[in-house]
Design an enzyme around this catalytic site. Structure first.
Site, mmCIF file in Angstrom:
data_model
loop_
_atom_site.group_PDB
_atom_site.id
_atom_site.type_symbol
_atom_site.label_atom_id
_atom_site.label_comp_id
_atom_site.label_asym_id
_atom_site.label_seq_id
_atom_site.Cartn_x
_atom_site.Cartn_y
_atom_site.Cartn_z
ATOM 1 N N ASN A 9 16.396 4.108 -29.623
ATOM 2 C CA ASN A 9 14.968 4.139 -29.963
ATOM 3 C C ASN A 9 14.629 5.572 -30.374
ATOM 4 O OD1 ASN A 9 12.231 4.009 -30.159
ATOM 5 N ND2 ASN A 9 11.829 3.619 -27.994
ATOM 6 N N TRP A 10 14.523 5.753 -31.682
ATOM 7 C CA TRP A 10 14.292 7.120 -32.189
ATOM 8 C C TRP A 10 12.846 7.581 -32.012
ATOM 9 C CZ3 TRP A 10 17.346 7.463 -37.503
ATOM 10 C CH2 TRP A 10 18.716 7.466 -37.219
ATOM 11 N N LYS A 11 11.976 6.671 -31.626
ATOM 12 C CA LYS A 11 10.549 6.999 -31.462
ATOM 13 C C LYS A 11 10.027 7.709 -32.717
ATOM 14 C CE LYS A 11 11.314 7.005 -26.515
ATOM 15 N NZ LYS A 11 10.978 7.517 -25.202
ATOM 16 N N HIS A 96 6.680 -1.237 -25.087
ATOM 17 C CA HIS A 96 7.151 0.075 -24.607
ATOM 18 C C HIS A 96 5.991 0.778 -23.910
ATOM 19 C CE1 HIS A 96 8.826 4.073 -24.447
ATOM 20 N NE2 HIS A 96 10.003 3.550 -24.726
ATOM 21 N N GLU A 168 12.511 -0.052 -18.016
ATOM 22 C CA GLU A 168 12.309 1.378 -18.249
ATOM 23 C C GLU A 168 11.261 1.914 -17.273
ATOM 24 O OE1 GLU A 168 13.662 2.703 -22.435
ATOM 25 O OE2 GLU A 168 11.527 2.295 -22.496
ATOM 26 N N GLY A 174 12.079 10.255 -20.750
ATOM 27 C CA GLY A 174 11.917 11.592 -21.338
ATOM 28 C C GLY A 174 11.733 12.707 -20.328
ATOM 29 N N SER A 212 16.022 8.539 -19.589
ATOM 30 C CA SER A 212 16.839 9.736 -19.383
ATOM 31 C C SER A 212 18.330 9.444 -19.222
ATOM 32 C CB SER A 212 16.315 10.538 -18.184
ATOM 33 O OG SER A 212 15.006 11.007 -18.448
HETATM 34 P P1 13P Z 1 14.657 8.774 -23.068
HETATM 35 O O1 13P Z 1 16.080 8.286 -23.171
HETATM 36 O O2 13P Z 1 14.332 9.896 -23.992
HETATM 37 O O3 13P Z 1 14.267 9.032 -21.643
HETATM 38 O O4 13P Z 1 13.722 7.570 -23.568
HETATM 39 C C1 13P Z 1 13.911 6.313 -23.036
HETATM 40 C C2 13P Z 1 13.090 5.357 -23.803
HETATM 41 O O5 13P Z 1 11.876 5.366 -23.695
HETATM 42 C C3 13P Z 1 13.765 4.443 -24.730
HETATM 43 O O6 13P Z 1 12.900 3.470 -25.196
#
Ligand code: 13P
Length: 253
Positions: A9-11, A96, A168, A174, A212
């Site tokens: 998930n590159w956001k 999400h 999650e 993050g 993370s």
């Molecule tokens: P991180 O791996 O950066 O913690 O993000 C997880 C996430 O939200 C994936 O959708």
């Protein structure tokens, strides 16, 4: 054969140069590790087609980070499931916590999106998870049950057929503080049992963990029997790091 299910998930990250170099690296090294892994890349909407052109011959799949509940019409700034389908997306992330938090997405809206995605035969990746306060108050299972119940209410008993669940914990996203893999295992067991209790005909429930995940901790998640995949943010932005994660799962799974 069951495969380990890894989603990048590159956001709101990436650009044209990054995409070129990411897939240059991936085309060279990833092919060896696809036999035991299903890999999905979910870039920002504007790059979906560009990424699809890179992956379509590689047996890697395209995911969208969001979709609107309307198919077409006066909805400025939105993306329709018909458009996602047309450009080759197979998966759509929904619910999400970042969308729930910053875009006020409710459980009802998430349920509506899932309904639409399934109608078009794409696969939703439903994110569930608790806040730090919920966790500290021992409410993790209650929160997740509520999130799942909302989907059941809208879609009925068979709601979780052809859905992927991503657990999650919000406090782990993050932050660099991942959840304890053994705790995650218990939550995944709970999710699977709850889904099976409502639909005894369901087979192969895929529950991913996200929050993370990095090169150092990835193995401890993969070895848990009910962690069937990973939803990865930060560590999926660098091809070398992401591929190390993919390779780790290939070696273990
Ligand atoms: P991180 O791996 O950066 O913690 O993000 C997880 C996430 O939200 C994936 O959708």
């Amino acid at each position: 054969m069951k495969k380990f299910f890894i989603v990048a998930n590159w956001k709101l990250n990436g650009n044209i140069n990054m995409i070129s170099s990411f897939f240059e690296y991936f085309q060279l090294y990833a092919l060896n590790y696809l036999e035991k892994n299903t890999i999905v890349i979910a870039p920002p909407t504007v790059y979906l087609e560009r990424v699809y052109k890179k992956i379509k011959k590689m047996n890697i799949f395209l995911g969208a980070q969001n979709v609107d509940i309307h198919l077409t019409g006066p909805f400025t700034g939105e993306t329709s499931i018909l458009m996602l389908e047309e450009i080759g997306a197979k998966y759509v992330i929904v619910g999400h916590s970042e969308r729930r938090l910053w875009h006020n997405e409710t459980d009802d809206l998430v349920a509506e999106k899932i309904c639409l995605i399934k109608k078009l035969n794409l696969t939703p990746i439903l994110c569930v998870g608790e806040t730090k306060i919920d966790k500290d108050n021992g409410n993790t299972k209650k929160i997740i049950k509520n999130q799942l119940d909302c989907i059941l209410k809208k879609l009925g008993k068979l709601a979780f057929q052809n859905i992927i669940i991503a657990y999650e914990p919000i406090w782990a996203i993050g932050t660099g503080i991942s959840a304890n893999p053994k705790d995650v295992q218990l939550i995944h067991e709970f999710i699977k049992n709850y889904i099976k209790k409502n639909d005894s005909s369901i087979k192969n429930i895929i529950v991913q963990y996200g929050g993370s995940v990095n090169i150092k901790n990835v193995k401890s998640f993969i070895i848990q029997p009910d962690i069937d995949g990973l939803l990865i943010g930060n560590a999926s932005l660098n091809a070398e790091i992401f591929l190390k994660i993919v390779k780790t799962s290939h070696d273990i799974f």
